[in-house]
Design an enzyme around this catalytic site. Structure first.
Site, PDB file in Angstrom:
ATOM      1  N   VAL A 102       0.845  -1.201   0.000  1.00 27.27           N
ATOM      2  CA  VAL A 102       0.000   0.000   0.000  1.00 27.27           C
ATOM      3  C   VAL A 102       0.879   1.248   0.000  1.00 27.27           C
ATOM      4  CG1 VAL A 102      -1.925  -1.164   1.150  1.00 27.27           C
ATOM      5  CG2 VAL A 102      -0.141  -0.131   2.562  1.00 27.27           C
ATOM      6  N   ASP A 103       2.142   1.093  -0.451  1.00 28.15           N
ATOM      7  CA  ASP A 103       3.148   2.142  -0.252  1.00 28.15           C
ATOM      8  C   ASP A 103       3.460   2.987  -1.479  1.00 28.15           C
ATOM      9  OD1 ASP A 103       4.699   0.397  -1.838  1.00 28.15           O
ATOM     10  OD2 ASP A 103       5.710  -0.484  -0.103  1.00 28.15           O
ATOM     11  N   HIS A 118      -4.526  -4.482  -2.189  1.00 27.78           N
ATOM     12  CA  HIS A 118      -4.925  -4.154  -0.818  1.00 27.78           C
ATOM     13  C   HIS A 118      -5.088  -2.651  -0.599  1.00 27.78           C
ATOM     14  CE1 HIS A 118      -3.336  -8.351   0.591  1.00 27.78           C
ATOM     15  NE2 HIS A 118      -4.494  -8.411  -0.030  1.00 27.78           N
ATOM     16  N   CYS A 146     -16.851  11.046  -0.937  1.00 26.75           N
ATOM     17  CA  CYS A 146     -16.158   9.869  -0.396  1.00 26.75           C
ATOM     18  C   CYS A 146     -16.786   8.557  -0.851  1.00 26.75           C
ATOM     19  CB  CYS A 146     -16.112   9.922   1.126  1.00 26.75           C
ATOM     20  SG  CYS A 146     -17.736   9.728   1.875  1.00 26.75           S
TER      21      CYS A 146
HETATM   22  P1  OAD Z   1       4.530 -11.035   4.811  1.00 22.45           P
HETATM   23  O1  OAD Z   1       5.102 -10.208   5.914  1.00 22.45           O
HETATM   24  O2  OAD Z   1       3.544 -12.063   5.174  1.00 22.45           O
HETATM   25  O3  OAD Z   1       5.711 -11.736   4.011  1.00 22.45           O
HETATM   26  C1  OAD Z   1       6.834 -11.016   3.609  1.00 22.45           C
HETATM   27  C2  OAD Z   1       7.728 -11.924   2.807  1.00 22.45           C
HETATM   28  O4  OAD Z   1       8.804 -11.155   2.305  1.00 22.45           O
HETATM   29  C3  OAD Z   1       8.341 -13.074   3.613  1.00 22.45           C
HETATM   30  O5  OAD Z   1       8.144 -14.296   2.919  1.00 22.45           O
HETATM   31  C4  OAD Z   1       9.824 -12.713   3.688  1.00 22.45           C
HETATM   32  O6  OAD Z   1      10.660 -13.868   3.680  1.00 22.45           O
HETATM   33  C5  OAD Z   1       9.993 -11.918   2.403  1.00 22.45           C
HETATM   34  N1  OAD Z   1      11.116 -10.946   2.420  1.00 22.45           N
HETATM   35  C6  OAD Z   1      11.689 -10.302   3.458  1.00 22.45           C
HETATM   36  N2  OAD Z   1      12.661  -9.482   3.048  1.00 22.45           N
HETATM   37  C7  OAD Z   1      12.728  -9.592   1.700  1.00 22.45           C
HETATM   38  C8  OAD Z   1      13.536  -8.993   0.686  1.00 22.45           C
HETATM   39  N3  OAD Z   1      14.474  -8.093   0.961  1.00 22.45           N
HETATM   40  N4  OAD Z   1      13.326  -9.367  -0.598  1.00 22.45           N
HETATM   41  C9  OAD Z   1      12.363 -10.291  -0.920  1.00 22.45           C
HETATM   42  N5  OAD Z   1      11.568 -10.878   0.005  1.00 22.45           N
HETATM   43  C10 OAD Z   1      11.745 -10.545   1.297  1.00 22.45           C
HETATM   44  O7  OAD Z   1       3.932  -9.998   3.741  1.00 22.45           O
HETATM   45  P2  OAD Z   1       2.878 -10.273   2.577  1.00 22.45           P
HETATM   46  O8  OAD Z   1       3.014 -11.612   1.993  1.00 22.45           O
HETATM   47  O9  OAD Z   1       2.942  -9.095   1.676  1.00 22.45           O
HETATM   48  O10 OAD Z   1      -2.427  -7.200   4.163  1.00 22.45           O
HETATM   49  O11 OAD Z   1       1.529 -10.203   3.389  1.00 22.45           O
HETATM   50  C11 OAD Z   1       0.304 -10.178   2.706  1.00 22.45           C
HETATM   51  C12 OAD Z   1      -0.660  -9.274   3.388  1.00 22.45           C
HETATM   52  O12 OAD Z   1      -0.737  -9.584   4.781  1.00 22.45           O
HETATM   53  C13 OAD Z   1      -0.277  -7.822   3.379  1.00 22.45           C
HETATM   54  O13 OAD Z   1      -0.635  -7.151   2.183  1.00 22.45           O
HETATM   55  C14 OAD Z   1      -1.050  -7.275   4.534  1.00 22.45           C
HETATM   56  C15 OAD Z   1      -0.820  -8.368   5.542  1.00 22.45           C
HETATM   57  O14 OAD Z   1      -1.789  -8.502   6.509  1.00 22.45           O
HETATM   58  C16 OAD Z   1      -3.110  -6.087   4.415  1.00 22.45           C
HETATM   59  O15 OAD Z   1      -2.648  -5.156   5.016  1.00 22.45           O
HETATM   60  C17 OAD Z   1      -4.489  -6.135   3.893  1.00 22.45           C
END
Ligand code: OAD
Length: 279
Positions: A102-103, A118, A146
């Protein structure tokens, strides 16, 4: 390293889909969600800060938590991984970025076709309490600013779109919509909420039609987003995963590249197209 077959299929692709999660922005200084110790959900219970129920119970607490996150995001710049993704547009006829983030960092890096599954921390929308009943005498209208449900008499029909655009996630009291007075909230998807159907449809279409899907920095624990790489995989598209740790997708992906997005994505461009992206 990619096998020669995968390398050639990426080079020949006419539609590449890049699917990203929080790990994509980790090297820009934005915390991920599920990583032990440093992940946002290791420090805060999502049920207390990222659900409609939490907002209804304590809007200011939820607002303040998102302001804190927005401050980190505003300080962040795209990293070499985001830049490599943007560069793909010059190398492949069609590139679709599907992000759970969301950045806005993909757009800041120059990516054009970005589907924000998201939502975005850079937009506000009305908080619509689905449990509020409107009577027949006061049927709801849709606020012209809105888009939330509102009561006609409470609307300021002269309020301007720019009045809403001026409001952002900033320290202070939770703002109200200048059009209807509804409490505002960040336009992101909280737990228990539906994704925007148009955005989801676009993402499904992209996963169903791409030749290559590159999955970067996601734990693949949140549906329906997590299913998208598997849709592409089942159809026979080449699926490449980039993550420092293996996920459930790693074993079935055509290539699982272990490492950070900021290292691996520029390396992929170098290997496939001979292009250099600086750190
Ligand atoms: P997660 O925090 O669940 O997973 C992040 C992933 O990034 C992990 O598998 C890490 O190993 C990997 N990671 C860490 N550093 C990295 C790097 N430098 N390069 C590549 N990968 C790296 O985040 P998401 O899978 O995005 O939802 O989570 C999904 C959703 O859960 C988010 O969008 C958010 C959250 O609740 C909402 O806010 C609706």
């Amino acid at each position: 390293m990619l096998s020669q077959t995968v390398l050639h299929r990426i080079k020949a692709a006419s539609h590449v889909c890049v699917f990203t999660g929080a790990g994509m922005s980790a090297e820009s200084g934005i915390p991920t969600f599920r990583e032990r110790n440093e992940g946002l959900w290791a420090k805060h219970d999502p049920l207390e800060v990222a659900t409609p129920e939490a907002y209804k119970k304590n809007p200011q607490l939820v607002w303040d938590w998102h302001v804190h996150l927005a401050e980190k995001v505003r300080k962040a710049s795209p990293n070499a991984g985001h830049q490599a993704v943007a560069k793909l547009q010059a190398l492949v006829p069609k590139v679709t970025v599907i992000t759970q983030n969301v950045d806005n960092l993909h757009q800041d890096a120059g990516s054009c076709d970005v589907l924000e599954l998201h939502g975005s921390l850079f937009r506000l929308t009305a908080f619509v309490d689905k449990n509020v009943m409107y009577s027949d005498e006061r049927p709801p209208v849709i606020c012209h600013l809105c888009k939330g449900y509102a009561v006609w008499e409470q609307c300021d029909h002269f309020a301007d779109r720019s009045d809403l655009a001026e409001l952002k996630l900033a320290t202070g009291r939770v703002p109200r919509c200048p059009g209807c007075g509804a409490l505002l909230r960040p336009d992101i998807v909280w737990f228990g909420e539906m994704l925007d159907p148009c955005v989801l449809e676009g993402a499904v279409d992209a996963a169903d039609s791409c030749d290559v899907l590159i999955c970067v920095g996601s734990s693949l624990e949140v549906e329906p987003a997590a299913s998208l790489p598997y849709r592409a995989l089942r159809r026979g598209a080449v699926v490449v995963e980039i993550n420092p740790v293996p996920t459930a997708l790693s074993a079935t992906a055509d290539a699982s590249l272990i490492g950070k997005a900021g290292d691996i994505l520029p390396g992929l461009l170098r290997q496939v197209w001979g292009i250099e992206i600086g750190r």
